[in-house]
Design a protein around this motif. Sequence first.
Motif: not given
Length: 105
Positions: A8-13, A23-27, A32-35
Amino acid sequence: ILAVNKLSNNMVAVGTHSGLCCVYQKRQGDNSCQLLWKVQLPYSIHGLSHVNVSPSGQPYLLVTTRYTFHVFQRNVPKYSADTAKRRIEKLISPRQDANELLNLA
């Protein structure tokens, strides 16, 4: 890292050579990213994709490794390699029996 897929716009695998899939999500507000989620698979990850076809509306994460294919969905109980292996064997068993009868094995 062997594979990356934007979910998605703020998530990456991300998939690695060691078989780790994360899978990480942009804060919000910084870079920074959150696992959010991770799983260790038995083989190196060669491909990641996703589809939005589940009845719940949650996307499926599709993971291809050197020898296997996995489908993950959010909020599903923890992945177990043993459980996955038993399910695959149960699916394959009738096909193998049929192939043996037809001498295709």
